[in-house]
Design an enzyme around this catalytic site. Structure first.
Site, mmCIF file in Angstrom:
data_model
loop_
_atom_site.group_PDB
_atom_site.id
_atom_site.type_symbol
_atom_site.label_atom_id
_atom_site.label_comp_id
_atom_site.label_asym_id
_atom_site.label_seq_id
_atom_site.Cartn_x
_atom_site.Cartn_y
_atom_site.Cartn_z
ATOM 1 N N LYS A 1 -10.721 -5.088 -4.036
ATOM 2 C CA LYS A 1 -11.574 -3.915 -4.303
ATOM 3 C C LYS A 1 -10.776 -2.822 -4.990
ATOM 4 O O LYS A 1 -11.307 -2.028 -5.739
ATOM 5 C CB LYS A 1 -12.055 -3.233 -3.000
ATOM 6 C CG LYS A 1 -12.577 -4.090 -1.931
ATOM 7 C CD LYS A 1 -13.048 -3.252 -0.728
ATOM 8 C CE LYS A 1 -12.743 -3.997 0.565
ATOM 9 N NZ LYS A 1 -13.727 -4.146 1.534
ATOM 10 N N LYS B 1 0.812 -1.218 0.000
ATOM 11 C CA LYS B 1 0.000 0.000 0.000
ATOM 12 C C LYS B 1 0.842 1.263 0.000
ATOM 13 O O LYS B 1 0.380 2.332 0.392
ATOM 14 C CB LYS B 1 -0.968 -0.005 1.182
ATOM 15 C CG LYS B 1 -2.094 -1.021 0.993
ATOM 16 C CD LYS B 1 -3.168 -0.859 2.046
ATOM 17 C CE LYS B 1 -4.495 -1.443 1.649
ATOM 18 N NZ LYS B 1 -4.675 -2.850 1.873
ATOM 19 N N LYS C 1 -4.632 -11.627 -6.065
ATOM 20 C CA LYS C 1 -5.937 -11.822 -5.407
ATOM 21 C C LYS C 1 -6.971 -10.844 -5.981
ATOM 22 O O LYS C 1 -6.607 -9.739 -6.423
ATOM 23 C CB LYS C 1 -5.813 -11.652 -3.890
ATOM 24 C CG LYS C 1 -5.606 -10.229 -3.448
ATOM 25 C CD LYS C 1 -5.860 -10.047 -1.946
ATOM 26 C CE LYS C 1 -5.644 -8.593 -1.580
ATOM 27 N NZ LYS C 1 -5.936 -8.196 -0.247
HETATM 28 P P1 TYM Z 1 -10.327 -6.516 4.278
HETATM 29 O O1 TYM Z 1 -11.429 -5.583 4.527
HETATM 30 O O2 TYM Z 1 -9.229 -6.112 3.344
HETATM 31 O O3 TYM Z 1 -10.899 -7.882 3.768
HETATM 32 C C1 TYM Z 1 -11.955 -8.502 4.477
HETATM 33 C C2 TYM Z 1 -11.832 -10.006 4.432
HETATM 34 O O4 TYM Z 1 -11.926 -10.471 3.091
HETATM 35 C C3 TYM Z 1 -10.859 -11.353 2.828
HETATM 36 N N1 TYM Z 1 -10.495 -11.259 1.410
HETATM 37 C C4 TYM Z 1 -10.322 -12.316 0.610
HETATM 38 N N2 TYM Z 1 -10.401 -13.631 0.836
HETATM 39 C C5 TYM Z 1 -10.182 -14.453 -0.206
HETATM 40 N N3 TYM Z 1 -9.894 -14.020 -1.464
HETATM 41 C C6 TYM Z 1 -9.779 -12.702 -1.726
HETATM 42 N N4 TYM Z 1 -9.510 -12.280 -2.944
HETATM 43 C C7 TYM Z 1 -10.008 -11.782 -0.667
HETATM 44 N N5 TYM Z 1 -10.004 -10.429 -0.577
HETATM 45 C C8 TYM Z 1 -10.295 -10.131 0.707
HETATM 46 C C9 TYM Z 1 -9.729 -10.874 3.733
HETATM 47 O O5 TYM Z 1 -8.783 -11.875 3.957
HETATM 48 C C10 TYM Z 1 -10.493 -10.509 4.972
HETATM 49 O O6 TYM Z 1 -10.734 -11.640 5.777
HETATM 50 N N6 TYM Z 1 -7.575 -5.981 8.386
HETATM 51 C C11 TYM Z 1 -8.769 -6.591 7.834
HETATM 52 C C12 TYM Z 1 -10.035 -6.256 8.596
HETATM 53 C C13 TYM Z 1 -9.915 -6.475 10.050
HETATM 54 C C14 TYM Z 1 -10.012 -7.698 10.765
HETATM 55 C C15 TYM Z 1 -9.778 -7.396 12.118
HETATM 56 C C16 TYM Z 1 -10.285 -9.012 10.368
HETATM 57 C C17 TYM Z 1 -9.643 -5.505 10.972
HETATM 58 N N7 TYM Z 1 -9.565 -6.072 12.206
HETATM 59 C C18 TYM Z 1 -9.797 -8.373 13.125
HETATM 60 C C19 TYM Z 1 -10.300 -9.993 11.382
HETATM 61 C C20 TYM Z 1 -10.063 -9.674 12.714
HETATM 62 C C21 TYM Z 1 -8.924 -6.146 6.417
HETATM 63 O O7 TYM Z 1 -8.469 -5.103 6.049
HETATM 64 O O8 TYM Z 1 -9.679 -6.981 5.653
#
Ligand code: TYM
Length: 335
Positions: A205, A116, A202
């Site tokens: 968004k 990022k 992957k």
């Molecule tokens: P974020 O918002 O980027 O993504 C949310 C969840 O979606 C999953 N994900 C995917 N899984 C499989 N294939 C993909 N292409 C794909 N793209 C996204 C991510 O692995 C994630 O599980 N830091 C985290 C949010 C968060 C969080 C937490 C999660 C903040 N605190 C505590 C668990 C526990 C995040 O930015 O996810």
């Protein structure tokens, strides 16, 4: 004491099929299997959301995300809790404390930070894994259903919990190792849904190309077209081989998850077949059937239902988080 299952998904804009299949759907399945004797914490990481641009109205995005959990079949009972991260100030307070036991080098190694922008990224992006650790440790969560891209942050969380416990006494529950998280999620490996046009990456968004990703609000026909234009390969045989045939493997994986069929069954059904067009048509029709049904369900859920869930969830979350924060403060001599 009941163990806790916890997850969160950022709400910068619409969710992708990757978010849905990688985190939301596994959480719904686990919640429905375990909520009788586990706490299920589903929170909206709104403070993680503001590290980058927001597309749409943040409050509307929050309500919509919770509707997605409900439309995906989550059964709510007294052990299921929805809350917004910024409504529980203990998250920010514990982040500061954890910052003070995290070496710069350890935080700098996080791949997402490098991806990022590294040095040109804002400090929030640098600190985001530590806020994520606070999200998990405040609730003594054991199981964290997330996609593979978040595994490094889970390992960091385990390290911080162990380090704190060694220095200040046993305050934190250490979440399971990622290999055991995968088993709990009943998966063979961490899940990574691929970019449709560039399947070595992957699905994300933030990828600008529309055809790379399926969004949960895509019109079903539009999503079907995106599948039809997905990148495959020139090997001419349908085989699950993520290394040599990532595009085809991605389609098989999506088909399995979206139709709730074991991956092995889907692989066997298509083994030996050679028409990529047939496979794409099948996945396109599964996706479009899923989206039209899902979008109808979402439409039927009133905002007020979601607001009520948040109000009660936030009372619960503040109680649990403040009690843990107080334990931390006492252990360090702040109280
Ligand atoms: P974020 O918002 O980027 O993504 C949310 C969840 O979606 C999953 N994900 C995917 N899984 C499989 N294939 C993909 N292409 C794909 N793209 C996204 C991510 O692995 C994630 O599980 N830091 C985290 C949010 C968060 C969080 C937490 C999660 C903040 N605190 C505590 C668990 C526990 C995040 O930015 O996810």
């Amino acid at each position: 004491m009941n163990k806790t299952i916890l997850t969160g998904i950022r709400v910068n804009g619409e969710l992708t099929l990757g978010n849905f299949l990688g985190a939301l759907l596994p959480m719904v399945r686990l919640a429905n299997q375990h909520s009788k004797d586990h706490q299920v914490n589903i929170f909206i990481p709104d403070l993680h959301t503001i590290i980058s641009e927001i597309d749409g109205n943040l409050q509307q995005n929050i309500l919509r995300e919770i509707k997605y959990y409900l439309a995906a079949g989550l059964a709510v009972n007294e052990n299921v809790h929805f809350y917004r991260q910024s409504y529980v100030p203990a998250h920010s307070e514990l982040t500061w404390i954890l910052n003070c036991i995290t070496p710069m080098g350890e935080a700098s190694r996080m791949i997402q930070f490098k991806e990022k922008g590294g040095d040109s990224a804002n400090v929030g992006i640098f600190d985001y894994p530590i806020l994520m650790a606070a999200d998990i440790l405040l609730y003594s969560a054991t199981y964290i259903p997330v996609g593979e891209d978040q595994f490094q942050h889970l390992e960091l969380t385990r390290n911080l919990a162990e380090r704190f416990n060694r220095r200040f006494g046993e305050v934190f529950t250490v979440p399971l190792k990622t290999a055991d998280q995968v088993k709990f999620m009943q998966q063979d490996a961490g899940l990574r849904i691929r970019d449709l046009l560039n399947p070595d990456k992957k699905m994300s968004k933030s990828t600008p190309s529309e055809n790379s990703k399926i969004m949960l609000s895509d019109a079903p026909e539009k999503a079907a077209k995106k599948i039809m234009s997905a990148t495959t390969d020139s090997l001419g045989k349908i085989k699950f081989d993520l290394f040599n045939q990532p595009g085809i493997s991605n389609l098989l994986q999506i088909e399995a998850l979206i139709t709730d069929t074991p991956l092995q069954t889907v692989i066997t059904t298509w083994a030996g077949q050679t028409s990529y067009g047939d496979l794409k048509r099948k996945v396109a029709s599964s996706i479009s059937a899923f989206l039209s049904d899902f979008q109808q369900q979402v439409e039927q859920i009133p905002d007020q239902l979601v607001l009520d869930l948040l109000a009660s969830g936030e009372i619960y979350a503040n109680q649990v988080a403040n009690a843990k924060l107080h334990q931390v403060q006492k252990a360090m001599g702040l109280r």
